[in-house]
Structures are given as C-alpha cells and as structure tokens.
Design an enzyme around this catalytic site. Structure first.
Site, PDB file in Angstrom:
ATOM      1  N   ALA A  14      19.747  28.580  61.306  1.00  0.00           N
ATOM      2  CA  ALA A  14      19.674  27.148  60.947  1.00  0.00           C
ATOM      3  C   ALA A  14      18.541  26.844  59.961  1.00  0.00           C
ATOM      4  CB  ALA A  14      19.613  26.258  62.195  1.00  0.00           C
ATOM      5  N   GLU A  36      14.017  38.154  61.242  1.00  0.00           N
ATOM      6  CA  GLU A  36      14.676  37.658  62.463  1.00  0.00           C
ATOM      7  C   GLU A  36      14.589  38.758  63.516  1.00  0.00           C
ATOM      8  OE1 GLU A  36      16.301  35.037  63.884  1.00  0.00           O
ATOM      9  OE2 GLU A  36      16.929  36.377  65.525  1.00  0.00           O
ATOM     10  N   CYS A  46      25.957  26.056  68.985  1.00  0.00           N
ATOM     11  CA  CYS A  46      26.692  24.944  69.589  1.00  0.00           C
ATOM     12  C   CYS A  46      28.172  25.238  69.737  1.00  0.00           C
ATOM     13  CB  CYS A  46      26.544  23.682  68.732  1.00  0.00           C
ATOM     14  SG  CYS A  46      24.852  23.157  68.610  1.00  0.00           S
TER      15      CYS A  46
END
Lengths: 568, 568
Positions: A14, A36, A46
């Site tokens: 995001a 990451e 989501c």
C-alpha cells in the site's frame, strides 16, 4: 550518479509501493529502493475474506494488477523503475549517519542501506490475545494472503466444520459470512455487549446482529474468551468466562496495532497509545523520515474533532503514499486527515459509519443530539427499493454534523460517502438537507434518505420533533412504567408485524384526529409506525391538540433492533 | 377563528403538498388550502417511464404513500389536516386585495380565495414543438399519470409497434429503454449531434449513445424533425430534414417550460428566459407570495457559478416546499441553491452530471481544464466490479471543481452524489483526493474512482500529465497527420480489442524502458491502454528519457466513445 537522491522505503504494501511509484514518476532520476520483510509485496489484505468465501478463485489475485500481472520485484523494476527487495527486515535506523540496517531473513546476513529520505511504511500487526492456546494448529489471523490460503486449504484437507471467531470487528463479521458460506458452523464471541463496538453504536450494531443471527451465525456477546483449548496440538474448543464452545477452527480478529517499534527505537515521536506521529506532509519528528499507512496515527480532517485516530485502512495508506512522494519531490499537497469512514458488507446488509459514533461524541462534547431515521433507498414503487437506517450525531450548539452511521439492505454506502464529504467540509445539519443530490427513481426518492435523516435531526434540534431511541423505548417498555404505546399504522400493516408489547393502542394516523378522546393527556405516549414518519406526524397532531407528553420511536419498526411479532 | 393565518397553495404536486404538510405541522392553527387544476395530486412523474416499461404494475402507485394509501383530498384532510380542491384552476391574482380568482374546470364557475400568504407551485409544461402533426392520435408527452396510462393502454389496444421519440433528453432516453423493453422498435431523433445535450459533453454522451445502439435503439442525430405525418388521424411517420421514419407512436420529449404566466400577469418578477424569480426564502418580488418547484429559476449553491438555472426536479421542489413552510412559520432555513445534479439509468448504464459540463464551463470561464478517467468501481478481483468513466471540469486558476460527469455500468451514482456535495462546498480538485471515502472491496478500490479521477486532473493542472481527449485523439488520427499511436497493453489484451488505426505501435509497458529506440522523438506519440493509467506511465517514462511530444489518450479504450476492433 553520485548525487542522485537516495530514497529508502521500508514496507512493501500500500503506502510503500504507492510512494515509490509516484516518486519515480515525479523524479525519474531518484534512486529508490523498497524493502519488505515478507515474501509478497503490494497485496490487498481487505480482499482476503472474499477469497475465503469463494468470491474469487485464486488468492494471488489480491496481489495482481487489474490485467493479471503479479506485483513482484521484477514488475516494479521494469514497469515502475524502482528496486524491490523482499525477505529483508529493517532492524535499526542510524539517523545521524542516515543508514538503515537490515537483515536478510533467508541467509541471516545483515547489510546497510544509506538514505537521503526514508519512508516508514511498516504497517500493523494483529493483536495476539494474551491467553493460552494461541499456538495451537488451526488458529488463524487474517492479515496476509498466506493466512487466507492456508485456512482454505486446511478447511478442505482436514474437513474443518466448526469455526469460532474471537472478536466482532469488521474482520470478524466479514469472516463470519465467509466461513458460513463455505459451509462451516460459525460462532462469533465478543467481550462487549454488541458487535462492531469501535464502529457502531449499540442500537445500530444490534440491528446488524439481528440480521447475522437470522442468517445462522451464533453471536455470543458479553463473554470474554479465557483460552483456546486443544487436542493433539489442534484446536478443540474455545473457553469463555461463561461456557465452552466446540471448535476446530479459530479466527482471531481482536484488532491490530501499529508496527512502530523501529521508529520508537530510533527516537521518533510516537503516540502513547501506539502509532508514529506525523505532520500534514507525513513527516515524522525527523524531517528526513516520512511515515504513512497502518503504522501512523491520523488526525481528523474535520477540525471539530480533535482526537487523533488509529484507523488503519488501505485507502488512507494510498493517500499517505501520494503525499510523501509529492513532498519529497517538492510538491506541497498536504494530507488533511481522515474523517473515520468505514464501510462493510455482511450478507445482504451494508453497514458503516463516518465521523464519530454517539458514544465517541459524548466523550468529547457536552451537547450531543442524535436522530435515527429509516426508510426506502428509492421510491416505494420501484421493486428493487430496499430499506436503510441512518443515525446522525450532531452538536446542539454548533449544529455541526459529527457522525453518521448507516445500516441496511439498501444503498447505504452512497449516503455514507456523501456524509463523509459533508463532515470533511464541516457541514452543519442545516446544510445537509440542501445538498443537491441526484434524483431519479432507480437511485433515490425525491428527498434523499440522507436529507430526510437530517430533517429529522433538524426537527429535533429545533424542538419540533420529540424522538425517543429504540433502546430507550425498549427500556421504558420493559420497566413496567405506565406508558401508552401508540401504533398509527394501517390495519393491514398490523396484520404483518407488531410491536411485542401488551399495551399497544392502535389508531391509524388518518383516524387520529377523530379519536383523541381515546388517549390520555397525563401519560407518556410513544407513537410509531413502520419508519416513524407517521409516528412523528402523530406527535405533531397530538401536540396541536394539547397533548404534551408525546414522543415518536425513532426509525419505527424498520430500525427496531429487538424482536418483533411477525405473521406466519 | 377570524385571525387564523390563511395560506393558499396553487399546485398539488411536489412543492405544493410538501409546503402544506410541513406548514400544518409547524402551525397547526393555520387555515391551509391547496388547489390543483388536475384530477390527481401529489404524483411522482419521474416514475412514469418505469410504469411504461412494466417495472411496477399500476400507475396509481406513483401517487400513493409507501404503504399504499392514495394521495387524495380526503387523505390530506384527514392525515395532514389541510384542504385540497382539485379541478380548480387559478386564473388571476389580485395582489392588492390578496385574492386569487379560480375557475372550477368541471362547472365553469369562478370563485375567490382570499389569502394572507400565497404559494405558487404551478409546475412546468412540456414544450410543444411548433410543427404540424402534434394533434394526431398516438402523439404523447410524458408528464402526467394519464399520459403513461393511456400510452400503455393504446400500445396494447392498437398493437403499436414503431415508436419515434423526438428529443434525446432524460425523458427521451428513459422512454427509449421503456418502449424497447415493451417490445417496440424505437428510434430517437435529436436535432443536435449528441444525445443529452443539456446534461453531458459530447464524448460522454457518445459513450452512452454507443450503448443505446448496442441495445437496439436507433439513434438519429443531427436531424431536425419537420413534421409528424398521419393517416386517418393517427401517426404514420416522422419527417426530418433528411428522411422519413415510419412510426405509429410518437413521444415528444423536447423539454419543459415553467408555468409562470399567472405570476407574470400578476406583475411578479420573472426571468426573461422563463421562470419566477425567488430569493433564498422562495419569496417572489411580492413578499407575501412564495414560489417553488418547476415554475421557478434557481440560483447555484456554488458561488463560483453565477448563472441562474432552470432545472425542474422533484428533489428541488421538495426542498422549496420545506423552505416556504419554514419561512411562513417564522423559521429561517434558506434555500442555498442547486448544483445542477442529474442522474439517470438507461439499460445497464448509470449516467449523470453535477455542476457544469465542459461546454457550459467554457462559456463562463477562460481557464478550464478537464480530465477523463476510466476504471473499475471496486477492486478487479471482485467479480461484480464494473467500469465507470468520470469526466471532471475545473478552473485552472482557482483549482475549483466546477463539474463532474459520470457514465458506466459501475456505481456512478455514488460518485456523482459525493461530487455534488464537494461542489456544494466549493471544493478544489486538491481537496477531492483527500475526502475520506469508505473503502471495502464490495464498494470501492482503495483509491476511490472519484479520487483517482481528481488525481488525473491534478496531474494535468500540475503539468505532470499530458492528456488528450478521445475526441481530439480521434480527430488527429483521422486527419492523416503523422502520429505514433502507442498501445502499451499486454499481448493478451491486444488479442481482445484494438484501436482501429493502422499505425498503432505495440510495446507493453514493462518492455518500454528497453525499447525506447523504436520510438521517434520528432513526432507526437499518443499512448494508451485499457484505461490509460499505463498510458500515463508511458508518458512519464518517455518524458524521463527525453521524449517531449508524448500524450496519453484519456480514459483509454474503456472511455473510447467510437468503434473498436474486437475479437470474435
């Protein structure tokens, strides 16, 4: 190459990829690296409950572009032009030397990344309840595609049948639907006396709970989970302070906390309750270090609401990403804050809120007024018309709209978004009724539900309407108090559904002016109809006839969150 | 009883009954009379096309309460407490004596109504084109339940098969769907070169027109109807300046004009273009005479737009009704004006606009910027995700959002209403991207389409994005100019659908950085993809590599309103 701006981004979901992609478009010469700790980058967490439900076939779709290209390091390198390194965890920031130390989670090696600008997009982690049994097999969280993939695989492989969900927040209720639709028996256990305690007030949540129960979800409220019990290393039951519930699958959804440890250790200012503190440009207390996404606390866009909020959402993370990229590139596009908007679908209901709930508002303001309205989302003659229930919260003195909740089978999501926009602009309730919303029979009645709800609230603020909330009405009805419960619906409506109370007086509204002698002036009268528009008219008719003790039950039977007597 | 306030309301639909009902609730002692020249009161004319389509079974449902009670004089008397007289036409106002003269349309008798406050809610009438044949049998307008009822009955009785609709406004396109679904052959004739000329810009309207044609509607644009021809007193064809179209049914939908004659004759100030002029409290130039609904001109809620607008809508009429009742009762709740919001469903498309179209804006401002965006209304992995196309219009100097249009199978209505709210508050484009809209996969992608569209416009305002509208791109492609048309989609996408042009260069975005040598720096390059997000990225990549003459085709193939080559 020596003087290229070096930008390091910690976190690949995001906010991270958003800021990296945008920055590369703004500053093609910047040297951008995103690290990451996980294996995957840029996934839409989501979407996971919908994968579990079976709405789409492959979990990797949540980490793909709309045309089916996987978001992976090679994609970001080739298409977006920045470097992405996975399985690399940042373990320390040396702010003086501007170096981040990171550890390769595959090899254990450590290495240093110098930076000119650093972006912390470290996200959030699920809260792990401090109770026994959390390490048993078949206990899941729902934060990462791996969670969803392994849950679906294990349900199939082991033939799991009985799910207990701990916590009735958004994830809890979404997963209740997903697992029920997969054929499991589902129990949701919530320590508070309502579902969605952070998002909805009691009566609105109870309305949703009624629907969940009708769909077959076991709702266990006001019970605290003490432990998850196991057999042979696998979940066998969930023990609460009142009972033991059989289970072969446990989903934990008791919230998330911001991953702010790295920032704290580096001495950046964090909120005492958790979350990195940022300014309007997403800068931390070190101006060369930005932060965005789930690891920060947000302030509110509406200056009427001064509380900072931790409300991690992909929508906000993407806004942060843009603001960070712009600011690094020298463009001023401040983030003005959130209004606390959340929306969710559970079975055929849409539910959500924007701004403050009544409970939250009462903690901040002394002069709160609320109104509940119920009605159809388009004209009644349109067969696809469906009901929605709207609750509005406002300040009596400023007349500002502070919050809106909506629940219903009808189009509640549109009204929530309009309300979010209105609250963003500091709308008064008086203004809301004037917004020129689109009118056509497939979309809205001539007076939009949001405007009509605002009318009710306005009538209360102006002392014309005297409403009573369904919860208060129920309490008074149950107390044995000597009240008149006045049903002003038609006889046909009465046949279909009734208020479960033995003192209901039935006078259709059209007959009321002629039957005033049947009502006492020395008792409180609670009038209602299907949605309480006629209930309100009854109040005004009775007031005009000298009855001073008249109230209407807000939202009528449609918004009544408790049992009703129904025909058949 | 002598000093009861006498309120007379002329007009029994929308604004009339709304002001009467509300006023009676506010002033129970007021003596309120509503007169209506028709037989019916309080019907929802906007529902009529849906009745003709067969969406609901009985036309009287548009004049019923949600629980099926007919709005009729007895209802208003018993439930609302005011007198209603039908078939009574107001024929003159004596402002000095405060008397309205009215004529009983059944008996021809005339009588006087004294008033203290007068409300003009006289509505609007369909414009009757000044051409021969308008009196033939089987020519209809669609304004009154009788119109819809007789049309449906006559289609059945006479077996009517071929409909020609004159005028492609909202009523025209809604009725095209209704009649097609009833099994008729439908031709829509519009004098301008696009449908919905008052509501959408050319490219947005052409996108809708493409859909109408795919559904089987014959669209005849840029043709002027000269006459309706008849045989034996019935419609037989429609003659335009270019052809003769067979027809046994004609629907006229060329607009409405405000019924302001009574007001004009009484010397009240009216707009030169038609419509009674009112102030913020809906008072006319005579403070004891109010006016509201379709017979007035509105001003705009957004102070950036100074033009007064005649935009008759039931939603606005109801707002007027409330304002009028409040002001008579001494409550100040001014009407702040409209933003020009309109929405409409045609087959599976939602279409609408709020604020100004580009065409309207360019007549008022010298510095207009626009952007077209296309994309899905929720994340691509949700199977019910559908595309929408948004066009935004803004002022370059003030950065204010002046108008938004939306067309698509996806949820465009929500984005229009949010835009209506934003324009109501004078939003800048920069603010729109910050509104905290609800995010959950069944409702929106993490960045809402409205925010993403605003991002594109912002990137254009900031000089980052260089877009070209599809209409301009088509014009340049057709001109034979030496351009490079650059398709940056994947090979799989290329198989499905292509830009119909013989000079398209295909380089997938991911390969672009490695194939810069295949592109010229001395020609204009028009890049595109499915929605032109990658088209925009291509522009930025090429700019960074020293290509200065690069544009992306806004909205990509999804917003392309012209023919495309498709597989199969």
């Amino acid at each position: 190459m020596e003087n290229r701006l070096r930008v390091l981004i910690i976190g690949g979901v995001a906010c991270g990829p958003k800021s990296a992609s945008r920055l590369k478009r703004l500053m093609p010469d910047a040297d951008i690296t995103m690290i990451e700790r996980g294996r995957l980058v840029s996934y839409g967490a989501c979407g996971l409950p919908y994968y579990v439900e079976g709405v789409f076939p492959e979990v990797r779709m949540v980490s793909e572009t709309p045309v089916g290209i996987l978001y992976e390091p090679a994609f970001f390198e080739k298409v977006k032009g920045f470097k992405t390194l996975t399985r690399l965890e940042a373990i320390g920031i040396d702010r003086r030397r501007k170096i981040v130390r990171a550890k390769n989670l595959e090899t254990g090696e450590e290495c240093d990344f110098p930076y000119d600008k650093l972006v912390l997009a470290t996200g959030s982690s699920p809260i792990r309840p401090p109770i026994p049994g959390m390490d048993l097999q078949n206990v899941w969280y729902m934060r990462h595609p791996d969670d969803a993939e392994s849950m679906v695989a294990e349900i199939e492989r082991q033939g799991l049948r009985k799910a207990v969900i701990i916590g009735a927040g958004y994830i809890g209720v979404e997963m209740a639907e997903a697992l029920l639709r997969r054929g499991l028996e589902v129990t949701v256990v919530e320590a508070q006396d309502q579902i969605l305690p952070q998002f909805l007030d009691y009566e609105m949540a109870t309305l949703v709970g009624k629907n969940l129960r009708q769909k077959g979800v076991h709702l266990v409220l006001s019970e605290k989970v003490l432990s998850v019990e196991g057999k042979e290393g696998k979940v066998s039951s969930v023990k609460t302070d009142k009972e033991t519930i059989e289970a072969d699958l446990v989903l934990v959804g008791v919230g998330v906390r911001p991953n702010d440890e790295l920032a704290r250790e580096a001495g950046l200012v964090c909120d005492p309750k958790g979350g990195i503190v940022i300014n309007g440009y997403c800068q931390t207390s070190d101006p060369d270090i930005y932060a965005g996404g789930d690891c920060v606390v947000n302030h509110c866009a509406n200056p009427a609401i001064k509380e900072s909020m931790f409300l991690p959402l992909g929508s906000t993370s993407n806004k942060h990403g843009r603001v960070i990229a712009d600011h690094i590139a020298g463009i001023s596009s401040p983030f003005v804050g959130i209004t606390g908007t959340g929306v969710c679908r559970v079975f055929d209901l849409t539910l959500g809120r924007t701004g403050l709930t009544e409970k939250q508002a009462r903690m901040l303001y002394p002069d709160i007024e609320t109104a509940i309205w119920a009605g159809p989302d388009m004209p009644h003659y349109m067969p696809q018309s469906k009901p929605i229930v709207i609750k509005m919260v406002a300040s009596r003195s400023s007349r500002k709209l502070l919050g809106v909740q909506a629940v219903g089978m009808g189009d509640a999501s549109k009204r929530l978004d309009v309300a979010a926009c209105a609250i963003f602009y500091g709308a008064t309730v008086d203004q809301v009724i004037n917004i020129d919303l689109g009118y056509a029979p497939p979309y809205a009645p001539p007076m939009d539900p949001l405007a009509t709800a605002a009318n009710v609230l306005l009538n209360k603020l102006n002392g014309l309407a005297r409403g009573i909330s369904p919860v208060e009405a129920k309490r008074r009805m149950d107390s044995g108090e000597d009240l008149v419960i006045l049903d002003v619906r038609t006889p046909e409506e009465l046949m279909m559904m009734r208020m479960p109370h033995d003192k209901v007086v039935h006078i259709p509204l059209g007959a009321l002016r002629g039957k005033l002698d049947q009502l006492p002036k020395d008792k409180d009268i609670l009038a209602f109809c299907k949605v309480s528009m006629r209930g309100y008219e009854a109040q005004r008719i009775l007031n005009a006839a000298g009855f001073d003790r008249v109230f209407f039950i807000e939202g009528g039977l449609i918004a009544w969150p408790f049992e009703l007597w129904t025909a058949g």
